[in-house]
Design a protein around this motif. Sequence first.
Motif, PDB file in Angstrom:
ATOM      1  N   PHE A   1      -8.388 -50.203  17.627  1.00  0.00           N
ATOM      2  CA  PHE A   1      -8.755 -51.017  17.671  1.00  0.00           C
ATOM      3  C   PHE A   1      -9.542 -51.369  16.905  1.00  0.00           C
ATOM      4  O   PHE A   1     -10.519 -51.062  16.316  1.00  0.00           O
ATOM      5  N   THR A   2     -10.558 -52.407  16.796  1.00  0.00           N
ATOM      6  CA  THR A   2     -11.115 -53.186  16.411  1.00  0.00           C
ATOM      7  C   THR A   2     -12.450 -54.241  16.775  1.00  0.00           C
ATOM      8  O   THR A   2     -12.423 -54.620  18.271  1.00  0.00           O
ATOM      9  N   ASN A   3     -13.752 -54.159  16.321  1.00  0.00           N
ATOM     10  CA  ASN A   3     -14.912 -54.136  17.330  1.00  0.00           C
ATOM     11  C   ASN A   3     -15.060 -55.835  16.780  1.00  0.00           C
ATOM     12  O   ASN A   3     -14.731 -56.499  15.787  1.00  0.00           O
ATOM     13  N   PRO A   4     -15.819 -56.674  17.517  1.00  0.00           N
ATOM     14  CA  PRO A   4     -17.031 -56.160  18.939  1.00  0.00           C
ATOM     15  C   PRO A   4     -15.842 -55.357  20.278  1.00  0.00           C
ATOM     16  O   PRO A   4     -14.212 -56.496  19.786  1.00  0.00           O
ATOM     17  N   LEU A   5     -16.404 -55.033  20.738  1.00  0.00           N
ATOM     18  CA  LEU A   5     -14.802 -54.589  21.970  1.00  0.00           C
ATOM     19  C   LEU A   5     -14.607 -56.461  22.429  1.00  0.00           C
ATOM     20  O   LEU A   5     -13.829 -56.480  22.557  1.00  0.00           O
ATOM     21  N   PHE A   6     -15.324 -57.000  22.913  1.00  0.00           N
ATOM     22  CA  PHE A   6     -15.240 -58.318  23.339  1.00  0.00           C
ATOM     23  C   PHE A   6     -16.132 -59.540  21.980  1.00  0.00           C
ATOM     24  O   PHE A   6     -17.371 -58.867  21.777  1.00  0.00           O
ATOM     25  N   TYR A   7     -14.764 -60.337  21.524  1.00  0.00           N
ATOM     26  CA  TYR A   7     -16.215 -61.870  20.652  1.00  0.00           C
ATOM     27  C   TYR A   7     -16.853 -62.273  21.600  1.00  0.00           C
ATOM     28  O   TYR A   7     -16.340 -63.500  21.671  1.00  0.00           O
ATOM     29  N   GLU A   8     -17.858 -61.814  22.103  1.00  0.00           N
ATOM     30  CA  GLU A   8     -18.703 -62.684  23.165  1.00  0.00           C
ATOM     31  C   GLU A   8     -19.652 -62.063  24.101  1.00  0.00           C
ATOM     32  O   GLU A   8     -19.604 -60.697  23.560  1.00  0.00           O
ATOM     33  N   GLU A   9     -20.833 -62.851  24.088  1.00  0.00           N
ATOM     34  CA  GLU A   9     -21.998 -62.216  24.564  1.00  0.00           C
ATOM     35  C   GLU A   9     -21.208 -60.937  25.644  1.00  0.00           C
ATOM     36  O   GLU A   9     -20.943 -61.370  26.982  1.00  0.00           O
ATOM     37  N   PHE A  10     -22.420 -59.371  25.286  1.00  0.00           N
ATOM     38  CA  PHE A  10     -22.124 -58.237  26.414  1.00  0.00           C
ATOM     39  C   PHE A  10     -23.225 -57.547  25.402  1.00  0.00           C
ATOM     40  O   PHE A  10     -22.589 -56.832  25.363  1.00  0.00           O
ATOM     41  N   SER A  11     -24.813 -58.032  26.711  1.00  0.00           N
ATOM     42  CA  SER A  11     -25.879 -57.711  25.896  1.00  0.00           C
ATOM     43  C   SER A  11     -26.266 -56.381  26.727  1.00  0.00           C
ATOM     44  O   SER A  11     -25.969 -55.512  27.731  1.00  0.00           O
ATOM     45  N   ASP A  12     -26.945 -55.264  26.127  1.00  0.00           N
ATOM     46  CA  ASP A  12     -27.769 -54.385  26.797  1.00  0.00           C
ATOM     47  C   ASP A  12     -26.422 -53.406  27.798  1.00  0.00           C
ATOM     48  O   ASP A  12     -26.806 -52.797  28.739  1.00  0.00           O
ATOM     49  N   PRO A  13     -25.613 -53.116  27.035  1.00  0.00           N
ATOM     50  CA  PRO A  13     -24.587 -52.525  27.640  1.00  0.00           C
ATOM     51  C   PRO A  13     -24.908 -51.302  27.832  1.00  0.00           C
ATOM     52  O   PRO A  13     -25.386 -50.369  27.263  1.00  0.00           O
ATOM     53  N   ASP A  14     -24.325 -50.828  29.063  1.00  0.00           N
ATOM     54  CA  ASP A  14     -24.572 -49.302  29.723  1.00  0.00           C
ATOM     55  C   ASP A  14     -23.305 -48.763  30.142  1.00  0.00           C
ATOM     56  O   ASP A  14     -22.331 -50.096  30.727  1.00  0.00           O
ATOM     57  N   LEU A  15     -22.854 -47.176  29.947  1.00  0.00           N
ATOM     58  CA  LEU A  15     -21.583 -47.069  30.189  1.00  0.00           C
ATOM     59  C   LEU A  15     -21.663 -45.434  30.224  1.00  0.00           C
ATOM     60  O   LEU A  15     -22.311 -44.757  29.818  1.00  0.00           O
ATOM     61  N   ILE A  16     -20.425 -45.506  31.484  1.00  0.00           N
ATOM     62  CA  ILE A  16     -20.462 -44.139  32.049  1.00  0.00           C
ATOM     63  C   ILE A  16     -19.125 -43.087  32.283  1.00  0.00           C
ATOM     64  O   ILE A  16     -18.110 -44.245  32.795  1.00  0.00           O
ATOM     65  N   ARG A  17     -18.615 -42.392  32.270  1.00  0.00           N
ATOM     66  CA  ARG A  17     -17.310 -41.689  33.182  1.00  0.00           C
ATOM     67  C   ARG A  17     -17.479 -41.080  33.915  1.00  0.00           C
ATOM     68  O   ARG A  17     -19.045 -40.579  34.533  1.00  0.00           O
ATOM     69  N   VAL A  18     -16.592 -41.445  35.353  1.00  0.00           N
ATOM     70  CA  VAL A  18     -16.812 -40.706  37.051  1.00  0.00           C
ATOM     71  C   VAL A  18     -15.022 -40.152  36.841  1.00  0.00           C
ATOM     72  O   VAL A  18     -13.977 -41.598  36.627  1.00  0.00           O
ATOM     73  N   GLY A  19     -14.736 -39.175  36.767  1.00  0.00           N
ATOM     74  CA  GLY A  19     -13.258 -38.273  36.477  1.00  0.00           C
ATOM     75  C   GLY A  19     -12.654 -39.259  34.982  1.00  0.00           C
ATOM     76  O   GLY A  19     -12.882 -38.882  33.970  1.00  0.00           O
ATOM     77  N   ASP A  20     -11.430 -39.529  35.265  1.00  0.00           N
ATOM     78  CA  ASP A  20     -11.096 -40.344  34.408  1.00  0.00           C
ATOM     79  C   ASP A  20     -11.130 -41.704  34.035  1.00  0.00           C
ATOM     80  O   ASP A  20     -10.683 -42.386  33.441  1.00  0.00           O
ATOM     81  N   ASP A  21     -12.007 -42.431  34.943  1.00  0.00           N
ATOM     82  CA  ASP A  21     -12.574 -43.632  35.087  1.00  0.00           C
ATOM     83  C   ASP A  21     -13.970 -43.965  34.402  1.00  0.00           C
ATOM     84  O   ASP A  21     -14.472 -42.925  34.220  1.00  0.00           O
ATOM     85  N   TYR A  22     -13.396 -45.094  33.548  1.00  0.00           N
ATOM     86  CA  TYR A  22     -15.253 -45.381  32.819  1.00  0.00           C
ATOM     87  C   TYR A  22     -15.885 -46.814  33.153  1.00  0.00           C
ATOM     88  O   TYR A  22     -14.473 -48.158  33.507  1.00  0.00           O
ATOM     89  N   TYR A  23     -16.601 -46.859  33.214  1.00  0.00           N
ATOM     90  CA  TYR A  23     -17.608 -48.379  33.798  1.00  0.00           C
ATOM     91  C   TYR A  23     -18.577 -48.765  33.193  1.00  0.00           C
ATOM     92  O   TYR A  23     -19.385 -47.510  32.811  1.00  0.00           O
ATOM     93  N   MET A  24     -18.624 -49.867  32.733  1.00  0.00           N
ATOM     94  CA  MET A  24     -19.986 -50.720  32.224  1.00  0.00           C
ATOM     95  C   MET A  24     -20.406 -51.605  33.134  1.00  0.00           C
ATOM     96  O   MET A  24     -19.667 -52.027  33.636  1.00  0.00           O
TER      97      MET A  24
END
Length: 691
Positions: free
Chosen positions: A33-56
């Motif tokens: 993969f190459t940063n940024p994940l999104f080449y657009e505004e997505f500021s102050d991110p928070d991210l968690i994993r629940v089981g096999d899934d990730y949420y942000m």
Amino acid sequence: MLRKLFCLAALSLFGALPAQEATWTADNGNGTFTNPLFYEEFSDPDLIRVGDDYYMTGTTMHAMPGLPVLHSRDLVNWELLTYAADRLDLGPEFRLEEGKDIYGQGFWAPCLRYHEGTFYIFSNVNGQGTQVFTATDPGGPWQRQQMRANLHDLTVLFDDDGKKYAVWGYREVKMVQLTDDLLDVVPGTERVIVEAGSGAGEGSHIYKIDGKYYITNTNYDPVCYQVCLRADQPYGPYEVKVMSAEENLGVGQRARVFDTRTGPPYTVVRYPENYVGCIPMHQGGIVQTQTGEWWGWSMMDYNSVGRVTALSPVTWQDGWPYFGLPGNLTRSPRTWVKPNTGSTSVPTAPFRRDDTFDGPTLNPVWQWNHVPDDSRLSLTERPGYLRLHALPAEGFWRARNSLTQRGIGPESTATAEVDVSGLRSGDLAGLGLLNLPYAWIGVAREGDRQTIRYYNQQTGEQREVALAQDRLWLRAHGNFETDTAYLSYSLNGKAFLRLGGPVHLPYQLRTFQGVRYALFNFNRLGEVGGQFDVADFTVDEPRHRALTRPIPYGRTIRLTSLADSSVLVNWRNYLRPVGANTPYTADHADEFRVLDRGQGRISLQSVATGEYLTVRGSGGMAEVRLTAEDAGAESTFQWQDMLRGDLMLMSLATHRYLSVDPGAGSLARADARGARPDRRGGACFRWELLD
């Protein structure tokens, strides 16, 4: 009319990106993969994993709907599930009424958590206190409650003993225990856990890992960097270490507007070429995959496109998490192998940008500028069109029902096909660049006279052209690497004519957002005006690939340093930079064959001798050699496309970059930590095919 405009009525609208739509995806399709994940505004991110899934989720401020909820199985490819807040209407300022606004206010720095079957998003709203959203399904519905507390940039921990803590503050970091209903603080539990001057900043994320408490936290003065706090008890004492610093991915801070109280024109602060300021990775956290890997995420203030999100491998050392790889801690690669989550995803993007307005809802990439007036907009009055009825406003900045979507880089062109036959006298409708300063191109109706009009707020430039037809196309082209845009129009959808000069796009601290494409219609005579119909909206991205040129496996290339235009040659089994037209380049000494090592990795084989470029030791002086045998990791490099036709080569032996000492003529090394914004630090090269 459209009170459920953004509800998740049809999951198909929120699904994976159609294969035919070419938009930025971080997934290179080769295991990297190459940063940024999104080449657009997505500021102050928070991210968690629940089981096999990730949420942000992330900051949306005054844009409605707010608080997007994204889902991923591999941390690289994300889809939009829903927005937690369809709208937030807490007074006239939220509706752009009574001369008030919430630009730069609204939803800030949300905290996303999961506990015992419930998802939580905590977000402070300036002047309105902290809000908590809950759902048992991340796709919604989400319920909002207002806390009896005001905790700015908070993070929440559900501890093993049932206690619930919140952490917040800048420099002086505070902790408090929350009540069981999460709507208030427990009296007498608030304490300062890190004194001012200890190295901590703001934007905290708290975790409990192997019995210890970790808080990631960011500083922004004089440049952005991220620290980690660690303690054995929730209230400390905490130690502080730097976990990410200086990683700017070869991008510098270019131009900013700090004071918008006076102007236009606004005072634009322009920075020296290699000033990084708030670009480096900051304000993020960490997560462990189900396979045991650790990854970090953070944001970068990416100039006019806004604050973007980046993903970093995490290395643990002496009980501390560091962004980066062994040998180059605190520095993160632009390109690296995707996380091992046990799941494989095809390259996708969270948003579809085009809209033909022929469905029951708008594409969810759209957000309103403040809370819209549903009675003055429609997708059904004229099927196949978005209709915006003009509301009175003194100008574009205060126009209600402006529909926006984030500009996307590195370069994009937004085009709207419109019908202005329904405009009334005093109406002004069109396509704008929502920023401060702003600019727009549109159609003005004054009595029976109709003109195409251009306005640049910063320069005061106005241009107009007579218009004798009702159907036309309006276009905004944004180059977010040069912070420049152009506005144009077409009478046939094919030939576009620029109107006005270049629009310069500084980042500004009034909205704390990047530039947005905006559809608008307002009446300057203080009346409820006519209607503006939009038939189609498209966004084209000519440079949507993170790999701007395919890696030339099996081909022969020459590498030229951007620092001093020297060419790399095989010289006595060393790698040496020399002049391009010198005898050292004879007998194919400057030619290297690119060998595929999988996952975007290569080896370089000298055409002159058949030997392999190899890195020994720490990659210092005289430790980059040409050897007869392929030495595995020591002869392997991760290809780093720097998006401007240049590249860096990361040695898998040192996790640092191949480089030359500019102008020195010494031997090449493999110990550079990263790229400078001017690309002349010695680690960036131009490559050209020779066969």
